[in-house]
Design a protein around this motif. Structure first.
Motif, mmCIF file in Angstrom:
data_model
loop_
_atom_site.group_PDB
_atom_site.id
_atom_site.type_symbol
_atom_site.label_atom_id
_atom_site.label_comp_id
_atom_site.label_asym_id
_atom_site.label_seq_id
_atom_site.Cartn_x
_atom_site.Cartn_y
_atom_site.Cartn_z
ATOM 1 N N ARG A 1 92.396 -6.076 32.838
ATOM 2 C CA ARG A 1 91.183 -6.430 32.093
ATOM 3 C C ARG A 1 91.428 -6.341 30.591
ATOM 4 N NH1 ARG A 1 85.707 -3.854 34.288
ATOM 5 N NH2 ARG A 1 84.978 -5.595 33.015
ATOM 6 N N LEU A 2 92.151 -5.315 30.160
ATOM 7 C CA LEU A 2 92.421 -5.153 28.733
ATOM 8 C C LEU A 2 93.279 -6.297 28.201
ATOM 9 C CD1 LEU A 2 93.077 -1.308 28.679
ATOM 10 C CD2 LEU A 2 91.217 -2.489 27.485
ATOM 11 N N ARG A 3 94.153 -6.838 29.043
ATOM 12 C CA ARG A 3 95.013 -7.943 28.609
ATOM 13 C C ARG A 3 94.283 -9.275 28.601
ATOM 14 N NH1 ARG A 3 99.246 -5.458 31.895
ATOM 15 N NH2 ARG A 3 98.614 -6.786 33.621
ATOM 16 N N SER A 4 93.326 -9.441 29.498
ATOM 17 C CA SER A 4 92.823 -10.791 29.748
ATOM 18 C C SER A 4 91.361 -11.030 29.370
ATOM 19 C CB SER A 4 93.006 -11.137 31.231
ATOM 20 O OG SER A 4 92.307 -10.213 32.053
ATOM 21 N N TRP B 1 99.204 -20.109 36.340
ATOM 22 C CA TRP B 1 98.185 -20.887 37.051
ATOM 23 C C TRP B 1 97.254 -21.579 36.068
ATOM 24 C CZ3 TRP B 1 92.803 -20.807 37.815
ATOM 25 C CH2 TRP B 1 92.334 -21.497 38.940
ATOM 26 N N SER B 2 96.915 -20.895 34.988
ATOM 27 C CA SER B 2 96.031 -21.494 33.977
ATOM 28 C C SER B 2 96.684 -22.713 33.350
ATOM 29 C CB SER B 2 95.683 -20.461 32.900
ATOM 30 O OG SER B 2 96.813 -20.159 32.093
ATOM 31 N N ALA C 1 90.957 -18.777 33.405
ATOM 32 C CA ALA C 1 91.734 -18.473 34.605
ATOM 33 C C ALA C 1 91.562 -17.009 35.010
ATOM 34 C CB ALA C 1 93.212 -18.784 34.360
ATOM 35 N N SER C 2 91.553 -16.121 34.041
ATOM 36 C CA SER C 2 91.389 -14.699 34.343
ATOM 37 C C SER C 2 90.040 -14.429 34.984
ATOM 38 C CB SER C 2 91.526 -13.874 33.060
ATOM 39 O OG SER C 2 92.823 -14.002 32.517
ATOM 40 N N SER C 3 89.018 -15.115 34.491
ATOM 41 C CA SER C 3 87.689 -14.947 35.063
ATOM 42 C C SER C 3 87.625 -15.495 36.481
ATOM 43 C CB SER C 3 86.649 -15.636 34.182
ATOM 44 O OG SER C 3 85.365 -15.558 34.752
ATOM 45 N N LEU C 4 88.234 -16.665 36.697
ATOM 46 C CA LEU C 4 88.188 -17.304 38.020
ATOM 47 C C LEU C 4 89.003 -16.538 39.060
ATOM 48 C CD1 LEU C 4 88.530 -21.045 36.951
ATOM 49 C CD2 LEU C 4 86.531 -20.012 38.047
ATOM 50 N N LEU D 1 91.436 -22.521 44.973
ATOM 51 C CA LEU D 1 91.710 -21.150 44.555
ATOM 52 C C LEU D 1 92.725 -20.517 45.503
ATOM 53 C CD1 LEU D 1 88.074 -19.946 43.795
ATOM 54 C CD2 LEU D 1 89.858 -20.499 42.130
ATOM 55 N N PRO D 2 93.735 -19.853 44.972
ATOM 56 C CA PRO D 2 94.749 -19.237 45.834
ATOM 57 C C PRO D 2 94.177 -18.042 46.602
ATOM 58 C CG PRO D 2 95.087 -18.588 43.554
ATOM 59 C CD PRO D 2 94.002 -19.636 43.534
ATOM 60 N N ASP D 3 94.629 -17.886 47.856
ATOM 61 C CA ASP D 3 94.209 -16.729 48.643
ATOM 62 C C ASP D 3 94.882 -15.456 48.148
ATOM 63 O OD1 ASP D 3 92.562 -18.225 50.299
ATOM 64 O OD2 ASP D 3 94.212 -18.734 51.651
#
Length: 274
Positions: A163-166, A216-217, A227-230, A263-265
């Motif tokens: 979370r701190l990174r993204s 992925w983003s 991407a981090s949120s998704l 979305l990847p599993d």
């Protein structure tokens, strides 16, 4: 009208009266209390009396308007003493000085504690803003960084290095600030604050997950924040309700963005570039 000494419940030498927190009047008939019965030391009581004396001088009638009776003052002082038991005189004096400069009214206990945390309290523990910035800078390799104080590492781990990174500051900073306050309190109460060995493996997985989301983003032509949120659901244990709940939210978010992206599993770490 009561004198300042009467309002603050102090004796002539400035120390608190024996009944400053007790509802039982002092006197020959009053039952004696042993020193071990009260968790608050005489030194802490004296420091809280100092704080209240200065607040009365600084805020004048505003201070007096906060309390209607001596009993209310006694109860308030006890709560302050319980919250400030692990701070030194120098730390408390610095916090009172900051309140005098920045606050128009006497602070609540919570506000005063936040002032102490912001100042770093003079014991080597950084203020929360500096701690947050350091945690974000070194969130990609937390077990290898030489932290200015170990409370930053523990607060960062509680918050989540991913979370701190993204995540955006407006989302993650309040979370970090909360955990930082809790960790600092535990540290001042004597809890050991070393880096445990097991999290090193967890840190590697978080780093790999961060790299996967970054790739992925790029593949989906999305920003790293999007991407981090998704893909936030990938940080939750596989098969858990929390993971499924966040995945459903991501599906709904994609629909609202009019995007048809699978979305990847689970993250495919084998695809990470060296």
């Amino acid at each position: 009208m009561k004198t300042p000494a009467e309002i603050l419940g102090k004796t002539a030498n400035g120390l608190p009266q024996p009944s400053w927190t007790s509802k039982t009047p002092t006197g020959n008939d009053a039952p004696r209390q042993t020193a071990s019965a009260d968790p608050i030391s005489l030194e802490t009581k004296a420091l809280v009396n100092m704080i209240f004396a200065r607040f009365m001088a600084i805020y004048g009638h505003k201070f007096k308007s906060c309390f209607e009776t001596q009993a209310e003052i006694n109860i308030a002082k006890r709560e302050w003493a319980l919250s400030l038991a692990y701070y030194s005189e120098g730390q408390l004096v610095a916090a009172v000085d900051r309140c005098k400069e920045t606050l128009a009214w006497m602070p609540t206990i919570s506000e005063f504690l936040k002032v102490l945390e912001t100042l770093g309290a003079g014991d080597g523990i950084p203020g929360v803003r500096d701690a947050y910035q350091e945690a974000c800078r070194f969130a990609d390799h937390p077990t290898k960084h030489s932290w200015s104080h170990m409370v930053i590492y523990h607060a960062g781990r509680e918050t989540g290095w991913f979370r701190l990174r993204s995540e955006e500051e407006k989302l993650v900073y309040p979370v970090f600030a909360y955990h930082y306050e809790m960790v600092v309190r535990r540290c001042r109460q004597g809890e050991s604050m070393d880096i445990p060995s097991p999290p090193a493996l967890e840190d590697k997985r978080e780093t790999d997950l961060y790299l996967f989301i970054k790739q992925w983003s790029q593949a989906q032509s999305l920003s790293e924040e999007q991407a981090s949120s998704l893909l936030y659901y990938l940080t939750k244990p596989e098969g858990s309700r929390a993971r499924e709940r966040y995945r459903i939210k991501s599906v709904e978010k994609l629909k609202s963005m009019a995007l048809d992206i699978p979305l990847p599993d689970r993250p495919d770490f084998s695809l990470l570039s060296d």
